[in-house]
Design an enzyme around this catalytic site. Structure first.
Site, mmCIF file in Angstrom:
data_model
loop_
_atom_site.group_PDB
_atom_site.id
_atom_site.type_symbol
_atom_site.label_atom_id
_atom_site.label_comp_id
_atom_site.label_asym_id
_atom_site.label_seq_id
_atom_site.Cartn_x
_atom_site.Cartn_y
_atom_site.Cartn_z
ATOM 1 C CG HIS A 243 -1.697 -1.214 1.450
ATOM 2 N ND1 HIS A 243 -2.831 -1.501 0.715
ATOM 3 C CD2 HIS A 243 -1.545 -2.261 2.314
ATOM 4 C CE1 HIS A 243 -3.343 -2.646 1.127
ATOM 5 N NE2 HIS A 243 -2.579 -3.136 2.093
HETATM 6 C C1 BDR Z 1 -2.982 0.546 5.358
HETATM 7 O O1 BDR Z 1 -3.153 0.026 6.675
HETATM 8 C C2 BDR Z 1 -1.914 -0.312 7.242
HETATM 9 O O2 BDR Z 1 -1.966 -1.569 7.819
HETATM 10 C C3 BDR Z 1 -0.882 -0.202 6.164
HETATM 11 O O3 BDR Z 1 0.343 0.293 6.682
HETATM 12 C C4 BDR Z 1 -1.491 0.767 5.177
HETATM 13 O O4 BDR Z 1 -1.178 2.109 5.490
HETATM 14 C C5 BDR Z 1 -3.611 -0.387 4.364
HETATM 15 O O5 BDR Z 1 -4.973 -0.535 4.622
#
Ligand code: BDR
Ligand code: CA
Length: 313
Positions: A243
């Site tokens: 992400h």
């Molecule tokens: C987001 O949630 C976190 O667990 C990750 O770092 C990312 O920013 C993805 O949904």
């Protein structure tokens, strides 16, 4: 070379946050004015420490790291040790950081930086719950026109949610903060799950990081191997979605991403859909367009860029 772009990274590391920070620190196009930690994937005492560990891994102990909000604006903190492990950075063995945490609160640092730097020159990169940024906006609305852009990882619409059926983690943890940010009238680029679910850490891609043979390269491979386990089980894919590095990649190569300028409104009333990002992709409502909502990414190009940048460290 053109002047580098000034950024503040607001983050809750997290392995994918860590890769984003490494890539930013490896990129001469970006000047990291500071890293502000927020509670999210794990509590604040761990996210700020993890941010410092990553600066040291990048060989950049002089980068300023600030601690911010310990909990969301209204709701209780929800963390994600099930995904990121107990420390938030499980995977590689990283030493305790030697560099100090800055004494200033993250929200004060954000405010001071935006008021000091030339108006319209600072971009906020948000990789976690939006608590620090929303608190800054509430404290001093004069910063609004001074922010060049917010580029954030959060939300999801076509893919549904990853923490509830309707909501993505960062927005779900502090939906009230996300609501403040999205209604502030700041140019905002949103990189939601609809985009990041196409950026998978396949075994070939993880190997490419390991083959760099450097400490940051090998540690990245180890972080991703730990991080992807949860999503591989959940989605049955080779690799998990990467992400947060998409935010930094967007600043470096926006042409890798495609989307539309639309209205996105955050659900803050219903418990069932709390933190859902309602994206008006088809323009069926008259709410004002407030977000450039990215729906697609050139994932080969993305990973090529990430490996090349981590290879510079
Ligand atoms: C987001 O949630 C976190 O667990 C990750 O770092 C990312 O920013 C993805 O949904
Ligand atoms: Ca994050």
């Amino acid at each position: 070379m053109p002047e580098s772009r000034k950024i503040v990274i607001d983050t809750d590391p997290g392995q994918d946050d860590a890769v984003a920070i490494l890539v930013a620190l490896a990129s001469p196009e970006l000047e990291v004015l500071g890293i502000t930690a927020v509670a999210g994937n794990v509590p604040l005492t761990l996210t700020e420490k993890n941010a410092r560990k990553i600066c040291e891994l990048a060989g950049r102990p002089e980068v300023k790291v600030f601690a911010g909000a310990t909990h969301p604006m209204v709701r209780s903190l929800v963390t994600a040790e099930n995904v990121h492990g107990k420390t938030g950075l499980n995977g590689p063995e990283l030493p305790e950081p030697e560099m100090a945490l800055q004494a200033q609160h993250a929200v004060d640092f954000i405010l001071e930086t935006l008021m000091r730097e030339e108006s319209g020159s600072v971009t906020l990169c948000a990789l976690g719950p939006l608590t620090n940024i929303a608190l800054a906006l509430e404290r001093e609305p004069k910063i609004v026109p001074r922010i060049r852009e917010i580029v954030l990882m959060g939300g999801g619409f076509f893919e549904g949610g990853n923490v509830t059926p309707a909501a993505e983690f960062n927005i779900h943890v502090d939906p009230h903060a996300a609501d403040v940010v999205l209604r502030a009238g700041i140019p905002t680029v949103m990189i939601p799950l609809d985009c990041t679910h196409k950026a998978l850490t396949t075994s070939k891609r993880v190997e490419a990081f390991r083959k760099l043979g450097t400490r940051p390269g090998v540690a990245t491979a180890e972080m991703l191997e730990f991080f992807e386990r949860f999503d591989e089980n959940k989605y049955g894919t080779d690799g998990g979605p990467l992400h947060d590095p998409c935010v930094i990649a967007y600043l470096l190569k926006p042409e890798l991403f495609s989307g539309r300028h639309i209205n996105v409104t955050v659900e803050i009333a219903s418990e069932l859909t709390m933190g859902m990002t309602v994206a008006d992709w088809w323009g069926v409502c008259d709410r004002p367009k407030n977000v450039t909502y990215m729906r697609d990414v050139d994932h080969e190009g993305l990973f090529g860029l990430l490996v090349e940048r981590i290879g510079r460290l």
